[in-house]
Design a protein around this motif. Sequence first.
Motif, PDB file in Angstrom:
ATOM      1  N   VAL A 187       0.824  -1.209   0.000  1.00  0.00           N
ATOM      2  CA  VAL A 187       0.000   0.000   0.000  1.00  0.00           C
ATOM      3  C   VAL A 187       0.864   1.268   0.000  1.00  0.00           C
ATOM      4  CG1 VAL A 187      -0.357   0.135   2.499  1.00  0.00           C
ATOM      5  CG2 VAL A 187      -2.060   1.088   0.948  1.00  0.00           C
ATOM      6  N   ARG A 188       1.975   1.276   0.718  1.00  0.00           N
ATOM      7  CA  ARG A 188       2.815   2.476   0.744  1.00  0.00           C
ATOM      8  C   ARG A 188       3.397   2.773  -0.626  1.00  0.00           C
ATOM      9  NH1 ARG A 188       5.789   1.685   6.544  1.00  0.00           N
ATOM     10  NH2 ARG A 188       4.001   2.332   7.757  1.00  0.00           N
ATOM     11  N   ASP A 189       3.841   1.744  -1.355  1.00  0.00           N
ATOM     12  CA  ASP A 189       4.359   1.948  -2.709  1.00  0.00           C
ATOM     13  C   ASP A 189       3.264   2.481  -3.622  1.00  0.00           C
ATOM     14  OD1 ASP A 189       6.849   0.959  -1.922  1.00  0.00           O
ATOM     15  OD2 ASP A 189       6.349  -1.082  -2.532  1.00  0.00           O
ATOM     16  N   PHE A 190       2.068   1.926  -3.493  1.00  0.00           N
ATOM     17  CA  PHE A 190       0.932   2.346  -4.302  1.00  0.00           C
ATOM     18  C   PHE A 190       0.586   3.812  -4.028  1.00  0.00           C
ATOM     19  CE2 PHE A 190      -3.713   2.635  -5.012  1.00  0.00           C
ATOM     20  CZ  PHE A 190      -3.738   2.310  -6.359  1.00  0.00           C
ATOM     21  N   LEU A 191       0.527   4.197  -2.769  1.00  0.00           N
ATOM     22  CA  LEU A 191       0.221   5.584  -2.419  1.00  0.00           C
ATOM     23  C   LEU A 191       1.307   6.530  -2.917  1.00  0.00           C
ATOM     24  CD1 LEU A 191      -1.202   5.105   1.181  1.00  0.00           C
ATOM     25  CD2 LEU A 191      -2.482   5.574  -0.921  1.00  0.00           C
ATOM     26  N   PHE A 192       2.557   6.114  -2.864  1.00  0.00           N
ATOM     27  CA  PHE A 192       3.660   6.927  -3.373  1.00  0.00           C
ATOM     28  C   PHE A 192       3.493   7.146  -4.881  1.00  0.00           C
ATOM     29  CE2 PHE A 192       8.066   7.545  -4.863  1.00  0.00           C
ATOM     30  CZ  PHE A 192       8.382   8.667  -4.118  1.00  0.00           C
ATOM     31  N   ASP A 193       3.130   6.093  -5.612  1.00  0.00           N
ATOM     32  CA  ASP A 193       2.881   6.220  -7.059  1.00  0.00           C
ATOM     33  C   ASP A 193       1.754   7.208  -7.333  1.00  0.00           C
ATOM     34  OD1 ASP A 193       4.878   4.391  -7.568  1.00  0.00           O
ATOM     35  OD2 ASP A 193       3.499   2.711  -7.919  1.00  0.00           O
ATOM     36  N   ILE A 194       0.714   7.198  -6.521  1.00  0.00           N
ATOM     37  CA  ILE A 194      -0.404   8.122  -6.699  1.00  0.00           C
ATOM     38  C   ILE A 194       0.056   9.563  -6.497  1.00  0.00           C
ATOM     39  CG2 ILE A 194      -2.573   8.903  -5.676  1.00  0.00           C
ATOM     40  CD1 ILE A 194      -3.269   5.959  -5.258  1.00  0.00           C
ATOM     41  N   VAL A 195       0.872   9.784  -5.480  1.00  0.00           N
ATOM     42  CA  VAL A 195       1.378  11.139  -5.212  1.00  0.00           C
ATOM     43  C   VAL A 195       2.138  11.679  -6.419  1.00  0.00           C
ATOM     44  CG1 VAL A 195       3.037  12.430  -3.807  1.00  0.00           C
ATOM     45  CG2 VAL A 195       1.452  10.879  -2.712  1.00  0.00           C
TER      46      VAL A 195
ATOM     47  N   PRO B 245      -6.773  10.105  -7.817  1.00  0.00           N
ATOM     48  CA  PRO B 245      -8.160   9.795  -7.450  1.00  0.00           C
ATOM     49  C   PRO B 245      -8.727  10.875  -6.542  1.00  0.00           C
ATOM     50  CG  PRO B 245      -6.618   8.347  -6.312  1.00  0.00           C
ATOM     51  CD  PRO B 245      -5.827   9.177  -7.248  1.00  0.00           C
ATOM     52  N   ARG B 246     -10.033  11.050  -6.601  1.00  0.00           N
ATOM     53  CA  ARG B 246     -10.691  12.022  -5.715  1.00  0.00           C
ATOM     54  C   ARG B 246     -10.770  11.502  -4.287  1.00  0.00           C
ATOM     55  NH1 ARG B 246     -16.164  13.141  -7.962  1.00  0.00           N
ATOM     56  NH2 ARG B 246     -15.803  11.395  -9.320  1.00  0.00           N
ATOM     57  N   LYS B 247     -10.836  10.182  -4.134  1.00  0.00           N
ATOM     58  CA  LYS B 247     -10.960   9.614  -2.797  1.00  0.00           C
ATOM     59  C   LYS B 247     -10.269   8.261  -2.760  1.00  0.00           C
ATOM     60  CE  LYS B 247     -14.667  10.125  -0.323  1.00  0.00           C
ATOM     61  NZ  LYS B 247     -15.992  10.069   0.271  1.00  0.00           N
ATOM     62  N   ILE B 248      -9.578   8.005  -1.653  1.00  0.00           N
ATOM     63  CA  ILE B 248      -8.968   6.705  -1.400  1.00  0.00           C
ATOM     64  C   ILE B 248      -9.471   6.247  -0.034  1.00  0.00           C
ATOM     65  CG2 ILE B 248      -6.827   5.440  -0.971  1.00  0.00           C
ATOM     66  CD1 ILE B 248      -5.398   7.510  -2.709  1.00  0.00           C
ATOM     67  N   ILE B 249      -9.957   5.031   0.020  1.00  0.00           N
ATOM     68  CA  ILE B 249     -10.400   4.457   1.285  1.00  0.00           C
ATOM     69  C   ILE B 249      -9.505   3.264   1.575  1.00  0.00           C
ATOM     70  CG2 ILE B 249     -12.297   3.331   2.512  1.00  0.00           C
ATOM     71  CD1 ILE B 249     -14.199   4.881   0.601  1.00  0.00           C
ATOM     72  N   ILE B 250      -8.844   3.290   2.720  1.00  0.00           N
ATOM     73  CA  ILE B 250      -7.976   2.193   3.134  1.00  0.00           C
ATOM     74  C   ILE B 250      -8.679   1.446   4.257  1.00  0.00           C
ATOM     75  CG2 ILE B 250      -5.746   1.572   4.133  1.00  0.00           C
ATOM     76  CD1 ILE B 250      -4.639   4.169   2.865  1.00  0.00           C
ATOM     77  N   ILE B 251      -8.792   0.135   4.092  1.00  0.00           N
ATOM     78  CA  ILE B 251      -9.457  -0.699   5.086  1.00  0.00           C
ATOM     79  C   ILE B 251      -8.402  -1.600   5.710  1.00  0.00           C
ATOM     80  CG2 ILE B 251     -11.193  -2.495   5.454  1.00  0.00           C
ATOM     81  CD1 ILE B 251     -12.632  -1.312   2.965  1.00  0.00           C
ATOM     82  N   ASP B 252      -8.268  -1.500   7.021  1.00  0.00           N
ATOM     83  CA  ASP B 252      -7.273  -2.314   7.713  1.00  0.00           C
ATOM     84  C   ASP B 252      -7.593  -2.354   9.196  1.00  0.00           C
ATOM     85  OD1 ASP B 252      -5.048  -3.887   8.100  1.00  0.00           O
ATOM     86  OD2 ASP B 252      -3.626  -2.434   7.320  1.00  0.00           O
ATOM     87  N   ALA B 253      -6.899  -3.216   9.900  1.00  0.00           N
ATOM     88  CA  ALA B 253      -7.034  -3.257  11.356  1.00  0.00           C
ATOM     89  C   ALA B 253      -6.303  -2.048  11.929  1.00  0.00           C
ATOM     90  CB  ALA B 253      -6.437  -4.549  11.901  1.00  0.00           C
ATOM     91  N   TYR B 254      -6.767  -1.591  13.074  1.00  0.00           N
ATOM     92  CA  TYR B 254      -6.224  -0.378  13.689  1.00  0.00           C
ATOM     93  C   TYR B 254      -6.214  -0.560  15.193  1.00  0.00           C
ATOM     94  CZ  TYR B 254      -6.394   4.484  15.375  1.00  0.00           C
ATOM     95  OH  TYR B 254      -6.165   5.655  16.042  1.00  0.00           O
ATOM     96  N   SER B 255      -5.083  -0.324  15.803  1.00  0.00           N
ATOM     97  CA  SER B 255      -4.991  -0.389  17.263  1.00  0.00           C
ATOM     98  C   SER B 255      -5.088   1.026  17.805  1.00  0.00           C
ATOM     99  CB  SER B 255      -3.668  -1.010  17.697  1.00  0.00           C
ATOM    100  OG  SER B 255      -3.614  -2.351  17.321  1.00  0.00           O
ATOM    101  N   GLY B 256      -6.251   1.388  18.210  1.00  0.00           N
ATOM    102  CA  GLY B 256      -6.470   2.732  18.746  1.00  0.00           C
ATOM    103  C   GLY B 256      -7.552   2.668  19.798  1.00  0.00           C
ATOM    104  N   SER B 257      -8.116   3.812  20.074  1.00  0.00           N
ATOM    105  CA  SER B 257      -9.205   3.824  21.052  1.00  0.00           C
ATOM    106  C   SER B 257     -10.440   3.189  20.423  1.00  0.00           C
ATOM    107  CB  SER B 257      -9.500   5.260  21.485  1.00  0.00           C
ATOM    108  OG  SER B 257      -9.898   6.019  20.376  1.00  0.00           O
ATOM    109  N   GLY B 258     -11.263   2.653  21.223  1.00  0.00           N
ATOM    110  CA  GLY B 258     -12.475   2.025  20.725  1.00  0.00           C
ATOM    111  C   GLY B 258     -12.585   0.592  21.209  1.00  0.00           C
ATOM    112  N   THR B 259     -13.678  -0.032  20.856  1.00  0.00           N
ATOM    113  CA  THR B 259     -13.961  -1.393  21.263  1.00  0.00           C
ATOM    114  C   THR B 259     -13.407  -2.366  20.233  1.00  0.00           C
ATOM    115  OG1 THR B 259     -16.013  -0.594  22.253  1.00  0.00           O
ATOM    116  CG2 THR B 259     -15.836  -2.967  21.901  1.00  0.00           C
ATOM    117  N   SER B 260     -12.859  -3.472  20.689  1.00  0.00           N
ATOM    118  CA  SER B 260     -12.345  -4.496  19.786  1.00  0.00           C
ATOM    119  C   SER B 260     -13.450  -4.953  18.834  1.00  0.00           C
ATOM    120  CB  SER B 260     -11.838  -5.681  20.602  1.00  0.00           C
ATOM    121  OG  SER B 260     -11.323  -6.669  19.751  1.00  0.00           O
ATOM    122  N   GLY B 261     -13.152  -4.997  17.547  1.00  0.00           N
ATOM    123  CA  GLY B 261     -14.127  -5.400  16.542  1.00  0.00           C
ATOM    124  C   GLY B 261     -14.991  -4.276  16.015  1.00  0.00           C
TER     125      GLY B 261
END
Length: 76
Positions: free
Chosen positions: A34-42, A48-64
């Motif tokens: 994904v980082r290589d892909f985003l660099f190519d876009i830059v 693109p007008r919008k990019i949505i990245i879907i991934d797991a995230y360790s942050g505040s909030g409830t698991s799942g």
Amino acid sequence: GDDGFGPAVIDYLNTHFKDKLGPHVQAIDMGTAVRDFLFDIVLSREKPRKIIIIDAYSGSGTSGEICEIELDQISP
């Protein structure tokens, strides 16, 4: 480790909604590139007008919990 959430969502979108995404929308499993892909876009003239990245995230909030975060909420 990887929970596989991102690839599962992309697979679901491509299996159930491929015809409804439209000609200018792509659901792509980028894996770890994904980082290589985003660099190519830059560097690309057409962006693109919008990019949505879907991934797991360790942050505040409830698991799942499914949530949306802004770019500045991602630690470097």
